[in-house]
Each structure stands twice: as structure tokens, then as C-alpha cells.
Design a protein around this motif. Structure first.
Motif, mmCIF file in Angstrom:
data_model
loop_
_atom_site.group_PDB
_atom_site.id
_atom_site.type_symbol
_atom_site.label_atom_id
_atom_site.label_comp_id
_atom_site.label_asym_id
_atom_site.label_seq_id
_atom_site.Cartn_x
_atom_site.Cartn_y
_atom_site.Cartn_z
ATOM 1 N N THR A 35 8.404 10.349 -3.149
ATOM 2 C CA THR A 35 8.463 8.934 -2.771
ATOM 3 C C THR A 35 7.945 8.754 -1.345
ATOM 4 O OG1 THR A 35 10.369 8.623 -4.230
ATOM 5 C CG2 THR A 35 9.988 6.938 -2.546
ATOM 6 N N ALA A 36 8.399 9.594 -0.434
ATOM 7 C CA ALA A 36 7.925 9.527 0.957
ATOM 8 C C ALA A 36 6.426 9.805 1.033
ATOM 9 C CB ALA A 36 8.693 10.524 1.825
ATOM 10 N N ALA B 281 4.787 9.270 9.446
ATOM 11 C CA ALA B 281 5.214 8.392 8.349
ATOM 12 C C ALA B 281 6.020 9.172 7.316
ATOM 13 C CB ALA B 281 3.995 7.736 7.694
ATOM 14 N N TYR B 282 5.522 10.327 6.907
ATOM 15 C CA TYR B 282 6.226 11.119 5.892
ATOM 16 C C TYR B 282 7.622 11.497 6.382
ATOM 17 C CZ TYR B 282 7.592 14.788 2.717
ATOM 18 O OH TYR B 282 8.302 15.551 1.817
ATOM 19 N N PHE C 212 4.120 9.218 -1.347
ATOM 20 C CA PHE C 212 3.367 8.069 -1.871
ATOM 21 C C PHE C 212 3.387 6.891 -0.899
ATOM 22 C CE2 PHE C 212 4.106 10.048 -6.189
ATOM 23 C CZ PHE C 212 2.793 10.474 -6.314
ATOM 24 N N LYS C 213 4.510 6.660 -0.255
ATOM 25 C CA LYS C 213 4.577 5.595 0.752
ATOM 26 C C LYS C 213 3.642 5.917 1.921
ATOM 27 C CE LYS C 213 9.367 4.295 -0.232
ATOM 28 N NZ LYS C 213 10.752 4.379 0.277
ATOM 29 N N THR C 214 3.631 7.168 2.334
ATOM 30 C CA THR C 214 2.759 7.602 3.425
ATOM 31 C C THR C 214 1.301 7.411 3.050
ATOM 32 O OG1 THR C 214 4.385 9.203 4.216
ATOM 33 C CG2 THR C 214 2.085 9.595 4.831
ATOM 34 N N ILE D 77 12.755 1.143 3.795
ATOM 35 C CA ILE D 77 11.327 1.128 4.108
ATOM 36 C C ILE D 77 11.058 0.328 5.387
ATOM 37 C CG2 ILE D 77 10.772 -0.894 2.724
ATOM 38 C CD1 ILE D 77 8.194 0.561 1.893
ATOM 39 N N GLY E 253 0.054 5.394 0.853
ATOM 40 C CA GLY E 253 -0.226 3.960 0.789
ATOM 41 C C GLY E 253 -0.473 3.366 2.163
ATOM 42 N N LEU E 254 0.370 3.709 3.112
ATOM 43 C CA LEU E 254 0.214 3.211 4.483
ATOM 44 C C LEU E 254 -1.109 3.671 5.084
ATOM 45 C CD1 LEU E 254 1.517 1.676 6.848
ATOM 46 C CD2 LEU E 254 2.642 3.819 7.493
ATOM 47 N N PHE F 135 9.739 8.263 6.473
ATOM 48 C CA PHE F 135 10.097 7.800 5.125
ATOM 49 C C PHE F 135 11.119 8.748 4.491
ATOM 50 C CE2 PHE F 135 5.891 5.434 4.797
ATOM 51 C CZ PHE F 135 6.468 4.174 4.765
ATOM 52 N N ILE G 75 9.078 2.837 11.104
ATOM 53 C CA ILE G 75 8.047 2.506 10.111
ATOM 54 C C ILE G 75 7.372 1.187 10.468
ATOM 55 C CG2 ILE G 75 7.678 1.826 7.701
ATOM 56 C CD1 ILE G 75 7.850 4.858 8.143
#
Length: 150
Positions: free
Chosen positions: A4-5, A62-63, A7-9, A72, A11-12, A66, A77
Motif C-alpha cells: 500500500t505504501a 514518501a514510502y 503504490f501510494k509512493t 494519508i 502514485g505521488l 506512508f 505527506i
């Protein structure tokens, strides 16, 4: 591995890269490369290397954030997202508007955002703080370089 972290990273970082790529034009890059460079300038290949390292540093921060944050919308962040958005938009100022003066002055709020992120990171994540510190050194060079170029 915290997927999850990750994928969020990703994406950012992808959003920031897209903003940066859309803002940078071939004409703008040609204009920039045609400017008389100050004595203290690095070859353009170094600029590309630093750009890559910037995304690696931001990605690691970011990773790590997150991964450890319960939300979030944590302050680190939010600051990091603002930094990455601002970084992308500075390309618009430099390459589309072709304004060295405006770009130089935009570096100061960017620097303040970056230092704010470092202040927030320091108590809880010394690794991210240290990585951010490496890029901070480049930002001081950026100020010196763009003032000389302007």
C-alpha cells in the motif's frame, strides 16, 4: 514490503513526474541550454542525475512516511506533496515562461517548504531527514546558480 505504501509512493511520484514533463518543453530546454552559463555550473548531465536522485529521495521519504503513518494526510505527506507539486510547476516557470527572475524567486518558497519538511521529519525519521539534507545542499547550489544565471 508494504505494498500500500509502495503504490501510494509510486502514485505521488508519477503525478509529480507528469506535471514536470508537461511543463518542460523542447523549446524551453533549448532556450535554457543556450544561456551563457555561470562559471560555477555543472554539465547538464549532472542536472539530470540530480533530478533522478531527487525522485529517489522523495520516493524513499514518501514510502517511509506512508509506511509509518496512519493517515494519508499526515503533515510530512502534505509537505512532501506540496514540494513535489511545486517542483513540477517550477519547470513551467523556467521552460514555458522562460523567466529566470521568477524562477529564482520561486526557489525561496520551495526552500522554505523543504526545510519545513525536514523539521517535521527530524524527530521521527532521521534517515529521511538525512536524505532530505542531501537534496537541501543542492537547493543552496540552485539559489547560487540561478542568481548567477539571472
Amino acid at each position: 514490503m508494504d505494498w500500500t505504501a509502495l503504490f501510494k509512493t509510486l502514485g505521488l511520484c508519477i503525478i509529480s513526474i507528469v506535471i514536470e514533463a508537461v511543463s518542460a518543453t523542447k523549446d524551453g530546454k533549448s532556450w535554457f541550454e543556450s544561456l551563457k552559463q555561470p562559471r560555477v555550473s555543472f554539465p547538464f548531465s549532472v542536472w539530470y542525475l540530480v533530478g533522478g536522485l531527487y525522485y529517489i529521495i522523495c520516493g524513499v521519504i514518501a514510502y517511509r512516511t506512508f509506511h509509518t503513518s496512519e493517515t494519508i494526510f499526515s503533515l510530512p505527506i502534505i509537505l512532501l506533496a506540496l514540494i513535489m507539486l511545486t517542483n513540477g510547476l517550477t519547470n513551467f516557470v523556467l521552460f514555458k515562461l522562460q523567466s529566470l527572475k521568477l524562477f529564482y524567486w520561486v526557489l525561496y518558497p520551495f526552500l522554505l517548504l523543504f526545510i519545513s519538511l525536514m523539521v517535521v521529519l527530524f524527530p521521527n525519521d532521521r534517515i529521511s531527514f538525512g536524505l532530505a539534507g542531501l537534496y537541501l545542499l543542492w537547493l543552496f547550489y540552485d539559489l547560487f546558480y540561478f542568481r548567477a544565471l539571472w
